[in-house]
Design an enzyme around this catalytic site. Structure first.
Site, PDB file in Angstrom:
ATOM      1  N   ASP A  40       0.846  -1.196   0.000  1.00  0.00           N
ATOM      2  CA  ASP A  40       0.000   0.000   0.000  1.00  0.00           C
ATOM      3  C   ASP A  40       0.883   1.250   0.000  1.00  0.00           C
ATOM      4  O   ASP A  40       0.379   2.378  -0.085  1.00  0.00           O
ATOM      5  CB  ASP A  40      -1.029  -0.007   1.135  1.00  0.00           C
ATOM      6  CG  ASP A  40      -0.407  -0.085   2.520  1.00  0.00           C
ATOM      7  OD1 ASP A  40       0.836  -0.192   2.615  1.00  0.00           O
ATOM      8  OD2 ASP A  40      -1.167  -0.033   3.509  1.00  0.00           O
ATOM      9  N   SER A  41       2.214   1.054   0.022  1.00  0.00           N
ATOM     10  CA  SER A  41       3.145   2.167  -0.213  1.00  0.00           C
ATOM     11  C   SER A  41       2.926   2.747  -1.604  1.00  0.00           C
ATOM     12  O   SER A  41       3.457   3.814  -1.918  1.00  0.00           O
ATOM     13  CB  SER A  41       4.600   1.700  -0.049  1.00  0.00           C
ATOM     14  OG  SER A  41       4.841   0.539  -0.816  1.00  0.00           O
ATOM     15  N   ASP A  89      -0.956  -6.093  -0.438  1.00  0.00           N
ATOM     16  CA  ASP A  89      -1.364  -5.525   0.846  1.00  0.00           C
ATOM     17  C   ASP A  89      -2.873  -5.353   0.932  1.00  0.00           C
ATOM     18  O   ASP A  89      -3.512  -4.895  -0.022  1.00  0.00           O
ATOM     19  CB  ASP A  89      -0.735  -4.122   1.002  1.00  0.00           C
ATOM     20  CG  ASP A  89       0.397  -4.108   2.007  1.00  0.00           C
ATOM     21  OD1 ASP A  89       0.424  -4.975   2.902  1.00  0.00           O
ATOM     22  OD2 ASP A  89       1.267  -3.227   1.877  1.00  0.00           O
ATOM     23  N   LYS A 114      -1.117  -9.459   2.593  1.00  0.00           N
ATOM     24  CA  LYS A 114      -0.404  -9.048   3.814  1.00  0.00           C
ATOM     25  C   LYS A 114      -1.341  -8.160   4.634  1.00  0.00           C
ATOM     26  O   LYS A 114      -2.040  -7.311   4.062  1.00  0.00           O
ATOM     27  CB  LYS A 114       0.885  -8.286   3.461  1.00  0.00           C
ATOM     28  CG  LYS A 114       1.626  -7.756   4.691  1.00  0.00           C
ATOM     29  CD  LYS A 114       3.064  -7.377   4.398  1.00  0.00           C
ATOM     30  CE  LYS A 114       3.253  -6.039   3.736  1.00  0.00           C
ATOM     31  NZ  LYS A 114       2.725  -4.879   4.506  1.00  0.00           N
ATOM     32  N   GLU A 155      -1.535  -5.727   8.228  1.00  0.00           N
ATOM     33  CA  GLU A 155      -0.746  -5.049   9.274  1.00  0.00           C
ATOM     34  C   GLU A 155      -1.385  -5.203  10.641  1.00  0.00           C
ATOM     35  O   GLU A 155      -2.606  -5.074  10.780  1.00  0.00           O
ATOM     36  CB  GLU A 155      -0.659  -3.537   8.972  1.00  0.00           C
ATOM     37  CG  GLU A 155       0.359  -3.198   7.936  1.00  0.00           C
ATOM     38  CD  GLU A 155       0.543  -1.687   7.760  1.00  0.00           C
ATOM     39  OE1 GLU A 155       0.208  -0.906   8.675  1.00  0.00           O
ATOM     40  OE2 GLU A 155       1.027  -1.306   6.681  1.00  0.00           O
ATOM     41  N   GLU A 169       8.974  -4.295  10.664  1.00  0.00           N
ATOM     42  CA  GLU A 169       9.380  -2.963  10.179  1.00  0.00           C
ATOM     43  C   GLU A 169       9.923  -2.132  11.339  1.00  0.00           C
ATOM     44  O   GLU A 169       9.245  -1.960  12.372  1.00  0.00           O
ATOM     45  CB  GLU A 169       8.188  -2.255   9.509  1.00  0.00           C
ATOM     46  CG  GLU A 169       8.582  -0.875   8.972  1.00  0.00           C
ATOM     47  CD  GLU A 169       7.621  -0.302   7.954  1.00  0.00           C
ATOM     48  OE1 GLU A 169       6.676  -0.985   7.512  1.00  0.00           O
ATOM     49  OE2 GLU A 169       7.837   0.878   7.575  1.00  0.00           O
TER      50      GLU A 169
HETATM   51  O1  KIV Z   1       3.543  -1.119   1.685  1.00  0.00           O
HETATM   52  C1  KIV Z   1       4.706  -1.530   1.690  1.00  0.00           C
HETATM   53  O2  KIV Z   1       5.507  -1.281   0.775  1.00  0.00           O
HETATM   54  C2  KIV Z   1       5.136  -2.339   2.818  1.00  0.00           C
HETATM   55  C3  KIV Z   1       6.608  -2.559   2.964  1.00  0.00           C
HETATM   56  C4  KIV Z   1       7.208  -1.344   3.556  1.00  0.00           C
HETATM   57  C5  KIV Z   1       6.907  -3.785   3.734  1.00  0.00           C
HETATM   58  O3  KIV Z   1       4.349  -2.750   3.600  1.00  0.00           O
END
Ligand code: KIV
Length: 280
Positions: free
Chosen positions: A47-48, A86, A116, A118, A186
């Site tokens: 989600d970056s 994500d 993934k 969080e 992280e």
């Molecule tokens: O969103 C992302 O890129 C991440 C990484 C920083 C692990 O969760």
């Protein structure tokens, strides 16, 4: 280069063999194609994408539709790596049904191999169990969790006191118990990450968590220097891509202004006699 598709059992075997896992982010077809052909083991549609592609201030505004759109594009470029997508903020927090539906979209509609999620609070653990129970592999993410960074006091290193370190250790073991096949750590101290990694059967993937993790992940746009904004201490820049691209664009502008582009090598011709009748 081995082009066999990487599976979750392969990642577990890599941990057991002490072979570090290399993970990077991609949000579109060309980047996924480049990383896949470079031998990256896991590609994360993080989600970056909100920060480095969509121009948001944080990952919080990223939507499910945006994640599906970018995961679909990345999927087209991946043959070898395990593709993880994500679950964005509030896509796994409301109900089990909504969580399973959203995780299912990333796998069924967009083609991710895994998702993934969080956090490791009670609510998140329940949702992780539900998603794993529905047959979708889940990677956990603890330490600094950017979706809830406000509650953690900002984008800060986590687990620096004895109590905080123990909490992260507990969370990691709970995520393993809940069925996660791997966990991102992280921004936690290197010794803590190493200690927890040794206690886990599943691989840990570190970002700002030192060399004792079973694998490493970075945001590709930071790693290759596409982003020129402040980058955190843990990012190593392997290229200056923005500079290379800007120089190329400056040359192009100069060529267009100077009428040196396009030249005959980049133009199409036709026989002069076929032009007859077009003269005014
Ligand atoms: O969103 C992302 O890129 C991440 C990484 C920083 C692990 O969760």
């Amino acid at each position: 280069m081995d082009q066999k598709k990487i599976t979750i059992p392969d990642l577990i075997k890599m941990k057991q063999a002490g072979t570090p896992i290399a993970m990077l982010t991609a949000y579109d077809y060309p980047m996924a194609l480049i990383l896949d052909s470079a031998g990256v083991d896991c590609i994360l549609v993080g989600d970056s994408v909100g920060n480095v592609v969509l121009g948001y201030e944080s990952t919080v505004p990223v939507t499910m539709d945006e994640m599906v759109h970018h995961t679909k594009a990345a999927r087209k470029g991946v043959n070898h790596a395990l593709l993880v997508a994500d679950m964005p903020f509030m896509s796994f927090n409301i109900s089990r049904e909504q969580t399973i539906t959203n995780a299912g979209r990333l796998v069924k509609e967009a083609g991710a191999d895994a998702v993934k999620m969080e956090g490791a609070g009670e609510g998140v653990i329940t949702m992780i169990r539900a998603v794993v129970g529905a047959g979708i592999p889940v990677m956990g993410h603890i330490g600094l969790t950017p979706q809830t960074a406000t509650m953690l006091g900002g984008l800060k290193v986590q687990g620096k006191t004895g109590q905080a370190a123990q909490q992260i250790m507990r969370q990691a073991l709970e995520l393993e118990q809940a069925g996660c096949f791997g966990i991102v750590f992280e921004c936690i101290p290197d010794v803590l990450a190493e200690h927890i990694s040794r206690a886990l059967k599943i691989p840990s993937i570190g970002i700002g968590a030192g060399a004792g993790c079973d694998g490493q992940v970075l945001v590709t746009h930071d790693m290759v220097g596409i982003t020129e904004r402040f980058v955190p201490k843990f990012v190593k820049r392997y290229a200056q891509a923005a500079q290379i691209m800007r120089e190329a664009a400056e040359h192009y502008v100069a060529d267009v202004r100077g009428k040196t582009f396009p030249d005959s090598a980049h133009s199409f011709t036709m026989k002069p006699e076929d032009l007859k009748g077009l003269e005014p």
